[in-house]
Design a protein around this motif. Structure first.
Motif, PDB file in Angstrom:
ATOM      1  N   GLY A   6       0.809  -1.217   0.000  1.00  0.00           N
ATOM      2  CA  GLY A   6       0.000   0.000   0.000  1.00  0.00           C
ATOM      3  C   GLY A   6       0.839   1.261   0.000  1.00  0.00           C
ATOM      4  N   ARG A   7       2.159   1.125   0.262  1.00  0.00           N
ATOM      5  CA  ARG A   7       3.016   2.310   0.305  1.00  0.00           C
ATOM      6  C   ARG A   7       4.214   2.191  -0.629  1.00  0.00           C
ATOM      7  N   HIS A   8       4.365   1.040  -1.252  1.00  0.00           N
ATOM      8  CA  HIS A   8       5.472   0.843  -2.189  1.00  0.00           C
ATOM      9  C   HIS A   8       5.309   1.808  -3.366  1.00  0.00           C
ATOM     10  N   PRO A   9       6.391   2.436  -3.820  1.00  0.00           N
ATOM     11  CA  PRO A   9       6.284   3.426  -4.903  1.00  0.00           C
ATOM     12  C   PRO A   9       5.587   2.902  -6.151  1.00  0.00           C
ATOM     13  N   THR A  10       5.794   1.626  -6.493  1.00  0.00           N
ATOM     14  CA  THR A  10       5.185   1.121  -7.715  1.00  0.00           C
ATOM     15  C   THR A  10       3.688   0.928  -7.563  1.00  0.00           C
ATOM     16  N   SER A  11       3.171   0.980  -6.353  1.00  0.00           N
ATOM     17  CA  SER A  11       1.721   0.896  -6.193  1.00  0.00           C
ATOM     18  C   SER A  11       1.054   2.188  -6.637  1.00  0.00           C
ATOM     19  N   ARG A  12       1.850   3.219  -6.894  1.00  0.00           N
ATOM     20  CA  ARG A  12       1.320   4.525  -7.285  1.00  0.00           C
ATOM     21  C   ARG A  12       1.498   4.782  -8.772  1.00  0.00           C
ATOM     22  N   ILE A  13       1.521   3.718  -9.549  1.00  0.00           N
ATOM     23  CA  ILE A  13       1.590   3.818 -11.002  1.00  0.00           C
ATOM     24  C   ILE A  13       0.381   3.105 -11.592  1.00  0.00           C
ATOM     25  N   ALA A  14      -0.275   3.745 -12.554  1.00  0.00           N
ATOM     26  CA  ALA A  14      -1.446   3.166 -13.203  1.00  0.00           C
ATOM     27  C   ALA A  14      -1.182   2.980 -14.691  1.00  0.00           C
ATOM     28  N   VAL A  15      -1.764   1.939 -15.246  1.00  0.00           N
ATOM     29  CA  VAL A  15      -1.819   1.749 -16.692  1.00  0.00           C
ATOM     30  C   VAL A  15      -3.279   1.934 -17.100  1.00  0.00           C
ATOM     31  N   VAL A  16      -3.523   2.871 -18.014  1.00  0.00           N
ATOM     32  CA  VAL A  16      -4.877   3.214 -18.434  1.00  0.00           C
ATOM     33  C   VAL A  16      -4.956   3.082 -19.948  1.00  0.00           C
ATOM     34  N   THR A  17      -5.814   2.204 -20.443  1.00  0.00           N
ATOM     35  CA  THR A  17      -5.979   2.117 -21.895  1.00  0.00           C
ATOM     36  C   THR A  17      -6.978   3.174 -22.354  1.00  0.00           C
ATOM     37  N   GLY A  18      -6.729   3.720 -23.535  1.00  0.00           N
ATOM     38  CA  GLY A  18      -7.609   4.757 -24.066  1.00  0.00           C
ATOM     39  C   GLY A  18      -7.586   6.020 -23.230  1.00  0.00           C
ATOM     40  N   GLY A  19      -6.383   6.478 -22.883  1.00  0.00           N
ATOM     41  CA  GLY A  19      -6.259   7.619 -21.983  1.00  0.00           C
ATOM     42  C   GLY A  19      -6.082   8.961 -22.644  1.00  0.00           C
ATOM     43  N   SER A  20      -6.195   9.031 -23.959  1.00  0.00           N
ATOM     44  CA  SER A  20      -5.933  10.293 -24.646  1.00  0.00           C
ATOM     45  C   SER A  20      -7.181  11.151 -24.818  1.00  0.00           C
ATOM     46  N   ARG A  21      -8.353  10.611 -24.480  1.00  0.00           N
ATOM     47  CA  ARG A  21      -9.582  11.383 -24.670  1.00  0.00           C
ATOM     48  C   ARG A  21     -10.667  10.902 -23.709  1.00  0.00           C
ATOM     49  N   GLY A  22     -11.713  11.715 -23.581  1.00  0.00           N
ATOM     50  CA  GLY A  22     -12.907  11.313 -22.857  1.00  0.00           C
ATOM     51  C   GLY A  22     -12.673  10.872 -21.424  1.00  0.00           C
ATOM     52  N   ARG A  37       1.174   8.316 -10.903  1.00  0.00           N
ATOM     53  CA  ARG A  37       1.726   8.457 -12.245  1.00  0.00           C
ATOM     54  C   ARG A  37       1.067   7.436 -13.170  1.00  0.00           C
ATOM     55  N   SER A  38       0.977   7.764 -14.451  1.00  0.00           N
ATOM     56  CA  SER A  38       0.271   6.896 -15.390  1.00  0.00           C
ATOM     57  C   SER A  38       1.088   6.612 -16.635  1.00  0.00           C
ATOM     58  N   VAL A  39       0.908   5.410 -17.147  1.00  0.00           N
ATOM     59  CA  VAL A  39       1.273   5.069 -18.510  1.00  0.00           C
ATOM     60  C   VAL A  39      -0.050   4.780 -19.202  1.00  0.00           C
ATOM     61  N   PHE A  40      -0.406   5.585 -20.181  1.00  0.00           N
ATOM     62  CA  PHE A  40      -1.696   5.408 -20.830  1.00  0.00           C
ATOM     63  C   PHE A  40      -1.510   5.130 -22.313  1.00  0.00           C
ATOM     64  N   THR A  41      -2.509   4.496 -22.906  1.00  0.00           N
ATOM     65  CA  THR A  41      -2.426   4.177 -24.320  1.00  0.00           C
ATOM     66  C   THR A  41      -3.323   5.100 -25.136  1.00  0.00           C
ATOM     67  N   TYR A  42      -2.963   5.217 -26.399  1.00  0.00           N
ATOM     68  CA  TYR A  42      -3.788   5.923 -27.368  1.00  0.00           C
ATOM     69  C   TYR A  42      -3.793   5.078 -28.636  1.00  0.00           C
ATOM     70  N   HIS A  43      -4.845   5.218 -29.421  1.00  0.00           N
ATOM     71  CA  HIS A  43      -4.973   4.383 -30.618  1.00  0.00           C
ATOM     72  C   HIS A  43      -4.154   4.930 -31.778  1.00  0.00           C
ATOM     73  N   SER A  44      -4.355   6.228 -32.114  1.00  0.00           N
ATOM     74  CA  SER A  44      -3.656   6.781 -33.279  1.00  0.00           C
ATOM     75  C   SER A  44      -3.322   8.260 -33.161  1.00  0.00           C
ATOM     76  N   ASN A  45      -3.985   8.996 -32.272  1.00  0.00           N
ATOM     77  CA  ASN A  45      -3.819  10.449 -32.226  1.00  0.00           C
ATOM     78  C   ASN A  45      -2.718  10.822 -31.226  1.00  0.00           C
ATOM     79  N   ARG A  46      -1.497  10.838 -31.728  1.00  0.00           N
ATOM     80  CA  ARG A  46      -0.347  11.139 -30.887  1.00  0.00           C
ATOM     81  C   ARG A  46      -0.415  12.569 -30.335  1.00  0.00           C
ATOM     82  N   VAL A  47      -0.949  13.496 -31.134  1.00  0.00           N
ATOM     83  CA  VAL A  47      -1.026  14.896 -30.701  1.00  0.00           C
ATOM     84  C   VAL A  47      -1.874  15.024 -29.446  1.00  0.00           C
ATOM     85  N   GLU A  48      -3.043  14.385 -29.433  1.00  0.00           N
ATOM     86  CA  GLU A  48      -3.904  14.446 -28.251  1.00  0.00           C
ATOM     87  C   GLU A  48      -3.246  13.771 -27.064  1.00  0.00           C
TER      88      GLU A  48
END
Length: 259
Positions: A6-22, A37-48
């Protein structure tokens, strides 16, 4: 597997798919305000996607964007490799939270629905989260949390959603099985079911069509269509220790639509 107390630093990282919009974008931003902190995915719109990274940076947080088509399971091994590299940039080997959010719309009726559209929706909404989560299990901390995204249309029927709605109902069933089978690792799995949300999803029909927006409001107890900012905080909250004893639950975030 890595242990999460519950306090380990890596517990504070999220992976979110479809994180570039909505809803996905709002989730990444809400997590950032909570110090996640997050690592999120996007389908094609790198700018967003880059805009989201910049917005997170403005809050003092950190987010990284990776391209991924969730409907293409053949790309998952490569994604895991790139995710390991991204986690390394964050000084981690594991992460604590996963949000299976990425999705596409379908307006197919039962009579007119095609095999191709059925297969495409299955690939994105069920096969994708199923197989991607499998691939990511070695990287998720014990004691982590997963949130899958469903829809109010899994509970009630609406014309033109004969493929989309049942696919989301399948996600809800999958959530319960994931919660059961991941319990030995203390990984909690829940599902959030948004109502009609004013985004660019489904061609922006709820956001941009006044008649549709009004129809949604008229059928919602709280009298309006939803916004991404109504849903992102709920997802972020479910990932927190505040909801640590909530597991295998469906939470509809819809303002009381079609009660």
């Amino acid at each position: 597997m890595a242990t999460n107390n519950g306090r380990h630093p890596t517990s504070r990282i999220a992976v979110v798919t479809g994180g570039s919009r909505g809803i996905g974008r709002d989730t990444v931003l809400r997590l950032a305000t909570r110090g996640v902190r997050s690592v999120f995915t996007y389908h094609s719109n790198r700018v967003e996607a880059e805009k989201v990274c910049a917005m997170v940076a403005e809050t003092g947080g950190q987010a990284l964007a990776l391209q991924l088509n969730v409907g293409d399971a053949s790309a998952f091994d490569d994604f895991v490799t790139r995710l390991r590299e991204a986690l390394g940039q964050l000084g981690a080997q594991h992460f604590g939270y996963l949000v299976n959010n990425a999705g596409t719309s379908s307006a197919a009726t039962f009579a007119a629905g095609t095999e191709a559209e059925l297969d495409a929706q299955f690939a994105v909404h069920f096969k994708g989260p199923f197989l991607l989560t499998q691939k990511l299990l070695p990287l998720i901390n014990d004691g982590g949390r997963i949130v899958n995204i469903s829809s109010g249309l899994a509970r009630f029927a609406f014309p033109g959603r004969a493929i989309y709605g049942p696919m989301k109902a399948a996600v809800e069933a999958l959530t319960r099985y994931m919660a059961l089978e991941l319990a030995p690792r203390r990984i909690a799995v829940n599902v959030v079911a948004p109502g009609a949300i004013a985004t660019d999803f489904s061609g922006g029909i709820v956001r941009d069509n006044p008649q549709v927006n009004k129809a949604v409001a008229d059928h919602t107890a709280l009298g309006r269509a939803g916004l991404p900012s109504d849903v992102g905080p709920v997802i972020a909250g479910l990932l927190s220790d505040d909801f640590g004893w909530v597991n295998a639950q469906r939470i509809e975030v819809a303002g009381g639509i079609q009660i």
